[in-house]
Scaffold this active site. Structure first.
Site, PDB file in Angstrom:
ATOM      1  N   HIS A   1       5.426  -4.483  -0.830  1.00 19.66           N
ATOM      2  CA  HIS A   1       5.157  -4.353   0.309  1.00 19.66           C
ATOM      3  C   HIS A   1       4.556  -4.956   1.557  1.00 19.66           C
ATOM      4  O   HIS A   1       3.240  -5.209   1.033  1.00 19.66           O
ATOM      5  CB  HIS A   1       4.978  -2.614   0.315  1.00 19.66           C
ATOM      6  CG  HIS A   1       4.732  -1.751   1.858  1.00 19.66           C
ATOM      7  ND1 HIS A   1       5.607  -2.066   2.329  1.00 19.66           N
ATOM      8  CD2 HIS A   1       3.961  -1.864   2.354  1.00 19.66           C
ATOM      9  CE1 HIS A   1       5.205  -1.733   3.015  1.00 19.66           C
ATOM     10  NE2 HIS A   1       4.300  -1.399   3.459  1.00 19.66           N
TER      11      HIS A   1
ATOM     12  N   GLU B   1      11.258   6.565   6.920  1.00 18.22           N
ATOM     13  CA  GLU B   1      10.186   7.492   7.521  1.00 18.22           C
ATOM     14  C   GLU B   1       9.972   7.993   9.303  1.00 18.22           C
ATOM     15  O   GLU B   1       8.819   8.216   9.426  1.00 18.22           O
ATOM     16  CB  GLU B   1       8.892   6.738   7.338  1.00 18.22           C
ATOM     17  CG  GLU B   1       8.046   5.862   7.593  1.00 18.22           C
ATOM     18  CD  GLU B   1       7.063   5.609   7.011  1.00 18.22           C
ATOM     19  OE1 GLU B   1       5.529   6.108   7.352  1.00 18.22           O
ATOM     20  OE2 GLU B   1       6.803   4.585   6.190  1.00 18.22           O
TER      21      GLU B   1
ATOM     22  N   ASN C   1       6.167  -5.189  10.162  1.00 17.37           N
ATOM     23  CA  ASN C   1       6.063  -3.873   9.267  1.00 17.37           C
ATOM     24  C   ASN C   1       7.599  -2.788   9.731  1.00 17.37           C
ATOM     25  O   ASN C   1       8.687  -2.857  10.730  1.00 17.37           O
ATOM     26  CB  ASN C   1       5.004  -3.132   8.962  1.00 17.37           C
ATOM     27  CG  ASN C   1       5.678  -2.139   8.529  1.00 17.37           C
ATOM     28  OD1 ASN C   1       6.041  -1.825   7.001  1.00 17.37           O
ATOM     29  ND2 ASN C   1       4.601  -1.227   7.714  1.00 17.37           N
TER      30      ASN C   1
ATOM     31  N   CYS D   1       6.710   4.405   2.973  1.00 19.72           N
ATOM     32  CA  CYS D   1       7.690   3.258   2.249  1.00 19.72           C
ATOM     33  C   CYS D   1       8.032   3.351   0.896  1.00 19.72           C
ATOM     34  O   CYS D   1       9.269   1.772   1.455  1.00 19.72           O
ATOM     35  CB  CYS D   1       6.632   1.833   2.954  1.00 19.72           C
ATOM     36  SG  CYS D   1       6.126   1.783   4.696  1.00 19.72           S
TER      37      CYS D   1
HETATM   38  N1  CAA Z   1      -8.779 -15.944  13.397  1.00 17.79           N
HETATM   39  C1  CAA Z   1      -8.902 -15.696  11.912  1.00 17.79           C
HETATM   40  N2  CAA Z   1      -8.495 -14.548  11.879  1.00 17.79           N
HETATM   41  C2  CAA Z   1      -8.746 -13.472  12.493  1.00 17.79           C
HETATM   42  C3  CAA Z   1      -9.280 -13.565  13.811  1.00 17.79           C
HETATM   43  C4  CAA Z   1      -9.304 -14.770  14.532  1.00 17.79           C
HETATM   44  N3  CAA Z   1      -9.587 -14.935  15.224  1.00 17.79           N
HETATM   45  N4  CAA Z   1     -10.248 -12.258  14.438  1.00 17.79           N
HETATM   46  C5  CAA Z   1      -9.857 -10.886  13.221  1.00 17.79           C
HETATM   47  N5  CAA Z   1      -9.481 -12.451  12.286  1.00 17.79           N
HETATM   48  C6  CAA Z   1      -8.544 -11.526  10.704  1.00 17.79           C
HETATM   49  C7  CAA Z   1      -9.703 -10.249  10.700  1.00 17.79           C
HETATM   50  O1  CAA Z   1     -10.959 -11.222   9.516  1.00 17.79           O
HETATM   51  C8  CAA Z   1      -9.298  -9.845   9.077  1.00 17.79           C
HETATM   52  O2  CAA Z   1      -8.928 -10.581   8.532  1.00 17.79           O
HETATM   53  P1  CAA Z   1      -9.188  -9.836   6.827  1.00 17.79           P
HETATM   54  O3  CAA Z   1      -9.113  -8.269   6.649  1.00 17.79           O
HETATM   55  O4  CAA Z   1      -9.009 -10.476   5.478  1.00 17.79           O
HETATM   56  O5  CAA Z   1     -10.934  -9.783   7.121  1.00 17.79           O
HETATM   57  C9  CAA Z   1      -7.898  -9.780  10.380  1.00 17.79           C
HETATM   58  O6  CAA Z   1      -7.362 -10.799  10.497  1.00 17.79           O
HETATM   59  C10 CAA Z   1      -7.636  -8.270  10.704  1.00 17.79           C
HETATM   60  O7  CAA Z   1      -8.836  -8.604  11.385  1.00 17.79           O
HETATM   61  P2  CAA Z   1      -9.152  -6.976  11.344  1.00 17.79           P
HETATM   62  O8  CAA Z   1      -9.287  -5.989  10.902  1.00 17.79           O
HETATM   63  O9  CAA Z   1     -10.151  -7.029  12.309  1.00 17.79           O
HETATM   64  O10 CAA Z   1      -8.101  -5.883  12.549  1.00 17.79           O
HETATM   65  P3  CAA Z   1      -8.162  -4.495  13.772  1.00 17.79           P
HETATM   66  O11 CAA Z   1      -9.302  -3.854  12.276  1.00 17.79           O
HETATM   67  O12 CAA Z   1      -7.572  -4.281  14.791  1.00 17.79           O
HETATM   68  O13 CAA Z   1      -6.739  -3.935  11.924  1.00 17.79           O
HETATM   69  C11 CAA Z   1      -5.833  -3.016  10.253  1.00 17.79           C
HETATM   70  C12 CAA Z   1      -6.373  -4.365  11.129  1.00 17.79           C
HETATM   71  C13 CAA Z   1      -6.596  -1.836  10.391  1.00 17.79           C
HETATM   72  C14 CAA Z   1      -5.205  -3.075   9.446  1.00 17.79           C
HETATM   73  C15 CAA Z   1      -4.454  -2.514  11.806  1.00 17.79           C
HETATM   74  O14 CAA Z   1      -3.081  -3.641  11.408  1.00 17.79           O
HETATM   75  C16 CAA Z   1      -3.974  -1.208  11.643  1.00 17.79           C
HETATM   76  O15 CAA Z   1      -4.181  -0.664  10.868  1.00 17.79           O
HETATM   77  N6  CAA Z   1      -2.191  -1.167  10.624  1.00 17.79           N
HETATM   78  C17 CAA Z   1      -1.456  -0.207  10.189  1.00 17.79           C
HETATM   79  C18 CAA Z   1      -1.937   0.380   9.206  1.00 17.79           C
HETATM   80  C19 CAA Z   1      -1.392  -0.716   7.538  1.00 17.79           C
HETATM   81  O16 CAA Z   1      -0.060  -1.512   7.922  1.00 17.79           O
HETATM   82  N7  CAA Z   1      -3.105  -0.628   6.582  1.00 17.79           N
HETATM   83  C20 CAA Z   1      -1.727  -1.857   5.434  1.00 17.79           C
HETATM   84  C21 CAA Z   1      -2.148  -0.546   4.225  1.00 17.79           C
HETATM   85  S1  CAA Z   1      -1.104   0.703   4.584  1.00 17.79           S
HETATM   86  C22 CAA Z   1       0.872   0.626   4.336  1.00 17.79           C
HETATM   87  O17 CAA Z   1       0.548  -0.570   3.819  1.00 17.79           O
HETATM   88  C23 CAA Z   1       2.009   1.182   4.874  1.00 17.79           C
HETATM   89  C24 CAA Z   1       2.283   1.085   5.981  1.00 17.79           C
HETATM   90  O18 CAA Z   1       3.272   0.525   5.699  1.00 17.79           O
HETATM   91  C25 CAA Z   1       1.614   1.782   7.289  1.00 17.79           C
END
Ligand code: CAA
Length: 440
Positions: free
Chosen positions: A244, A83, A328, A120
């Site tokens: 994945h 991609e 990733n 992916c």
């Molecule tokens: N200690 C321990 N854990 C902590 C923490 C701390 N101090 N602070 C935060 N966390 C945890 C949170 O609780 C959360 O865990 P849970 O989801 O189990 O509750 C985790 O860390 C992540 O924290 P946030 O949700 O606050 O993180 P974020 O909002 O900044 O980002 C995300 C998370 C939205 C997934 C971001 O990484 C993102 O946008 N990623 C890209 C999209 C992606 O990968 N999506 C996955 C599905 S799509 C896919 O798979 C296709 C692909 O390849 C992209």
């Protein structure tokens, strides 16, 4: 019936590393545990400035061909899944074939070349294409080369920035495979979604939270579709479950739901009821939000049980070892997860031939595929030949300031005058538009 599957595998990681706890978190003023515990990542692999999807893919393919004594004539098909493509006309496989033809006597003039795109999941789709091509008897005794290669980069400041990565996985699909035999048992979950897309732009537009929900929903549908072909799944049917892995925390969520799905109505569920002290409350399966809400309490308790913990540690956690260190790789990610599991088995002396894997692939946009594979007799030799540990150890650790300098340069800028952080040796390198892929 002749067995068809993955006969050989090779992994090429980007040569730079961004440490999330030591480098990224302090620069963002974040708690490192958000990345190490929450997302489950230690570091991201990055391409050096002389690397791109072509060089990484060609380098992985070259190692695979050399290790298996292959010449271009042995290969009747080259499919690249990516991609991160930079050319809307020529497939990346032609660029990679061009690199390889520079160093082998033969050529790929009679090979069918293509490029697969469905985020992916395209790496697995390319394997499926190769399988079908061989099973249809159109391969004339030749094998297919499938290369999943990506630079998975997000815009600076995007929540996805912590989950970046870059690398390539080359796989040979052939008759009588050494690594895994593919089965006809497959299931799909597919729907038009817009949570993650890249319409003519370098970095994706992402609704991260929604993307997590879409991943889980499509995987669940794929598992149900898979069961309609293969019959009920039981968690102990599979030695490993490589999924994945955009980041390990995502797989942790999927594994919990998958385990719940697979154990419903089984003796394991009875044992869990004793451990947890209550029955699960099932909701209408048609409504994802209601289902999630209804099972939340039970699931929170389930993940604390010894039964779940033991199963997860044995079946899922070993699939995440490499991903934790590289981030990733989009199309390559599920194939890195499989390699990670097999590598763990080899290192712990586990006998695996004949055992089954349940492989979950996913592409945003969105589609999940779940299929089963059987580990073949030659798996150990093939996996022990991987030099991924050495590659990881050799990566250059970027400072945050260096990371900032190289981040946006990746995506085939026409000229690159950026510094190099590592010294290429005996590999394909990118030297600028029109001067690509010379071998040092
Ligand atoms: N200690 C321990 N854990 C902590 C923490 C701390 N101090 N602070 C935060 N966390 C945890 C949170 O609780 C959360 O865990 P849970 O989801 O189990 O509750 C985790 O860390 C992540 O924290 P946030 O949700 O606050 O993180 P974020 O909002 O900044 O980002 C995300 C998370 C939205 C997934 C971001 O990484 C993102 O946008 N990623 C890209 C999209 C992606 O990968 N999506 C996955 C599905 S799509 C896919 O798979 C296709 C692909 O390849 C992209």
């Amino acid at each position: 019936m002749t067995a068809v599957g993955i006969d050989a595998i090779e992994i090429w990681t980007g040569k730079l590393a961004l440490d999330l706890a030591e480098t990224f978190a302090p620069a963002k003023d974040d708690n490192p545990e958000k990345y190490t515990k929450g997302l489950g990542l230690k570091a991201s692999s990055f391409p050096d400035t002389y690397e791109d999807i072509v060089t990484m893919g060609a380098n992985a393919a070259k190692r695979l061909m050399d290790r298996n004594g292959l010449e271009p004539d042995d290969i009747g098909r080259i499919d690249v899944a990516t991609e991160s493509a930079f050319d809307n006309s020529k497939p990346v496989s032609t660029y990679i074939a061009g690199c390889l033809e520079d160093v082998y006597d033969g050529d790929f003039h009679h090979a069918n070349k293509g490029e697969r795109k469905f985020a992916c999941v395209a790496g697995t789709q390319s394997i499926d294409d190769a399988y079908n091509w061989i099973k249809a008897g159109r391969n004339r005794g030749r094998a297919a080369l499938v290369i999943a290669t990506d630079t998975a980069l997000y815009a600076r400041g995007d929540p996805g920035e912590a989950t970046q990565g870059a690398g390539a996985v080359a796989m040979l699909v052939d008759e009588n495979p050494s690594v895994v035999e593919l089965s006809t048992h497959q299931g799909y979950g597919s729907a038009d979604e817009t949570d993650f897309l890249k319409p003519n732009q370098q970095f994706p537009s992402v609704d991260g939270k929604r993307s997590v929900q879409v991943y889980l929903a499509r995987m669940r549908e794929a598992l149900e579709d898979f069961e309609s072909v293969a019959g009920r799944t039981h968690p102990d049917d599979y030695a490993y479950i490589p999924f994945h892995t955009p980041f390990p925390g995502m797989v942790r969520k999927a594994a919990l739901l998958g385990f719940r799905h697979m154990t419903r109505g089984t003796d394991i569920e009875d044992g869990l009821t004793d451990e947890i002290g209550r029955q699960p409350r099932e909701a209408d399966f048609e409504d994802w939000d209601a289902y999630e809400e209804a099972i939340r309490e039970y699931m929170d308790a389930l993940k604390e049980t010894d039964t779940y913990d033991t199963w997860y540690g044995r079946t899922v956690d070993p699939t995440l070892t490499l991903s934790r260190q590289v981030g990733n790789w989009y199309t390559g990610s599920v194939h890195v997860a499989r390699a990670s599991a097999l590598k763990t088995a080899a290192e712990t002396g586990r006998a695996l031939a004949g055992e089954k894997l349940l492989v979950g692939s996913y592409g945003s946009g969105a589609q999940a595929e779940i299929h089963s594979e059987t580990v073949a007799d030659g798996w150990r030799e093939e996996v022990e030949a991987l030099d991924i540990d050495e590659q990881l150890a050799r990566r250059y650790d970027l400072s945050f300031e260096e990371y900032g300098r190289v981040h946006d340069a990746h995506n085939h800028e026409k000229e690159r005058e950026l510094e190099e952080f590592t010294v290429p040796s005996g590999e394909f390198v990118f030297t600028g538009w029109g001067r690509m892929n010379e071998r040092t």
